[in-house]
Design a protein around this motif. Sequence first.
Motif, PDB file in Angstrom:
ATOM      1  N   ILE A  87      39.152 -28.974  -0.224  1.00  0.00           N
ATOM      2  CA  ILE A  87      39.312 -27.958  -0.979  1.00  0.00           C
ATOM      3  C   ILE A  87      39.284 -28.053  -2.198  1.00  0.00           C
ATOM      4  O   ILE A  87      38.477 -27.101  -1.980  1.00  0.00           O
ATOM      5  N   ILE A  88      39.448 -28.220  -3.537  1.00  0.00           N
ATOM      6  CA  ILE A  88      39.054 -28.734  -4.490  1.00  0.00           C
ATOM      7  C   ILE A  88      37.468 -28.627  -5.108  1.00  0.00           C
ATOM      8  O   ILE A  88      36.739 -27.517  -5.658  1.00  0.00           O
ATOM      9  N   ASN A 103      47.133 -12.411  -5.429  1.00  0.00           N
ATOM     10  CA  ASN A 103      48.205 -10.226  -4.965  1.00  0.00           C
ATOM     11  C   ASN A 103      49.074 -10.400  -4.984  1.00  0.00           C
ATOM     12  O   ASN A 103      49.945  -9.507  -5.110  1.00  0.00           O
ATOM     13  N   GLY A 104      49.650 -11.762  -5.644  1.00  0.00           N
ATOM     14  CA  GLY A 104      51.080 -11.569  -5.697  1.00  0.00           C
ATOM     15  C   GLY A 104      51.864 -13.562  -6.528  1.00  0.00           C
ATOM     16  O   GLY A 104      50.697 -13.776  -6.768  1.00  0.00           O
ATOM     17  N   VAL A 105      52.724 -13.668  -5.878  1.00  0.00           N
ATOM     18  CA  VAL A 105      52.636 -14.377  -7.077  1.00  0.00           C
ATOM     19  C   VAL A 105      51.916 -16.185  -6.787  1.00  0.00           C
ATOM     20  O   VAL A 105      51.518 -16.565  -4.142  1.00  0.00           O
ATOM     21  N   ALA A 106      51.235 -16.705  -6.986  1.00  0.00           N
ATOM     22  CA  ALA A 106      50.978 -17.936  -7.080  1.00  0.00           C
ATOM     23  C   ALA A 106      52.000 -19.353  -7.612  1.00  0.00           C
ATOM     24  O   ALA A 106      51.540 -19.448  -9.188  1.00  0.00           O
ATOM     25  N   ALA A 107      51.720 -20.203  -6.903  1.00  0.00           N
ATOM     26  CA  ALA A 107      52.948 -21.404  -7.700  1.00  0.00           C
ATOM     27  C   ALA A 107      52.154 -22.737  -7.115  1.00  0.00           C
ATOM     28  O   ALA A 107      51.625 -23.107  -5.846  1.00  0.00           O
ATOM     29  N   GLY A 108      52.624 -23.619  -8.075  1.00  0.00           N
ATOM     30  CA  GLY A 108      51.743 -24.717  -7.117  1.00  0.00           C
ATOM     31  C   GLY A 108      50.392 -25.234  -7.216  1.00  0.00           C
ATOM     32  O   GLY A 108      49.481 -24.404  -7.820  1.00  0.00           O
ATOM     33  N   ALA A 109      50.340 -26.362  -5.521  1.00  0.00           N
ATOM     34  CA  ALA A 109      48.729 -26.102  -5.967  1.00  0.00           C
ATOM     35  C   ALA A 109      48.198 -24.604  -5.475  1.00  0.00           C
ATOM     36  O   ALA A 109      47.025 -24.142  -6.060  1.00  0.00           O
ATOM     37  N   ILE A 138      53.383 -33.728 -10.941  1.00  0.00           N
ATOM     38  CA  ILE A 138      52.441 -33.459 -11.457  1.00  0.00           C
ATOM     39  C   ILE A 138      51.945 -32.504 -11.110  1.00  0.00           C
ATOM     40  O   ILE A 138      51.547 -32.356 -10.583  1.00  0.00           O
ATOM     41  N   PRO A 139      51.291 -31.685 -12.562  1.00  0.00           N
ATOM     42  CA  PRO A 139      50.431 -30.648 -12.083  1.00  0.00           C
ATOM     43  C   PRO A 139      48.833 -31.030 -11.154  1.00  0.00           C
ATOM     44  O   PRO A 139      49.178 -32.397 -11.424  1.00  0.00           O
ATOM     45  N   ASP A 140      48.510 -30.835 -10.102  1.00  0.00           N
ATOM     46  CA  ASP A 140      47.550 -30.875  -8.997  1.00  0.00           C
ATOM     47  C   ASP A 140      46.292 -30.054  -8.699  1.00  0.00           C
ATOM     48  O   ASP A 140      46.223 -29.029  -9.276  1.00  0.00           O
ATOM     49  N   CYS A 141      46.295 -30.507  -7.355  1.00  0.00           N
ATOM     50  CA  CYS A 141      44.799 -29.865  -7.744  1.00  0.00           C
ATOM     51  C   CYS A 141      43.603 -29.216  -8.391  1.00  0.00           C
ATOM     52  O   CYS A 141      43.368 -28.194  -8.863  1.00  0.00           O
ATOM     53  N   GLY A 142      43.344 -30.140  -9.494  1.00  0.00           N
ATOM     54  CA  GLY A 142      42.441 -29.962 -10.538  1.00  0.00           C
ATOM     55  C   GLY A 142      43.162 -29.034 -11.341  1.00  0.00           C
ATOM     56  O   GLY A 142      42.276 -28.731 -12.957  1.00  0.00           O
TER      57      GLY A 142
END
Length: 258
Positions: A87-88, A103-109, A138-142
């Motif tokens: 996707i990235i 539009n609202g909360v964005a968390a993790g990926a 750990i944070p992912d998706c770049g």
Amino acid sequence: MSTILLEIKNEVALITLNRPEKFNAFNREMALLLQNKLDECEDNPAVRCVYLTGNGKAFCAGQDLGEVTGDNPVTFDKILVEHYNPIITRIRKMNKPVVCAVNGVAAGAGVNIALSCDIVVASETASFVQAFSKIGLIPDCGGTYFLPRIIGMQKATAIMMLADKVSAEEAEKMGMIYKVFSKENFSEESVAIAVSLSQMPTKALAFTKQALNESFKNTLEAQLQLEDSLQYKAAHTKDYNEGVSAFLEKRNPNFKGE
Ligand code: LHQ
């Protein structure tokens, strides 16, 4: 109802993450479908800008944690390689601008997919949580690539380690996102950005994106060379001729994305 909705209007592809009862958390089907829809947008010349948003209260709560637990979990090796990384890379390589309207909360990926987009705007009700450390990941998706480049290493480290909830207003102040809109105007104003991008010289925007993609890893000399080669290509587009003619004739340009 599909977990990803795609509607094409005014040369903008409106993609909506659509699992509102799960805060639009990704399961495998939804991640693979988003990849397909992004491919459709890339391949369709009638699409000149992509607009990504979420249905309901949340933008996206990242991975559906129900799917990685239980009797028949999707395994970790599959999740990044087959679901999120494609996707990235599709978003970063897309030859058209991608606007993310949080539009609202964005968390993790969910946060890091947003940060991979070209222009990120948010509703005043939105927030951003690098939730990974709360569950021992750990944070992912770049995220570890984009966030320090966008806001600097110090704030990125703190936000990622502490998993603070960052409000839309704070995110705008620290340069994490482009603009915040009031709840009432969010949809109209964010779509307006995508519509104006869709009427701009699409190829020049793609070349701009290509140059920016290389910017942080190039030396100045290499970047000057890249600008030279991309400017040559831009100068050979029909939209360049149209832009210059319109300027000289004191009229609005009619760019076709060619
Ligand atoms: C959810 C979720 C969710 C399922 C809310 N799953 N149901 C990569 C590698 C390998 C494996 C794992 O994943 C990854 C990539 C990742 O994305 S890891 C990070 C995964 N995401 C999270 O850890 C975020 C978890 N969610 C939250 O921290 C909160 O729910 C947020 C901050 C998103 C929203 O908080 P609130 O506004 O207080 O809402 P809530 O917590 O009450 O959630 C609302 C509903 O959505 C609730 O369901 P329920 O049936 O109780 O109403 C949640 O269970 C559900 N939900 N996130 N990721």
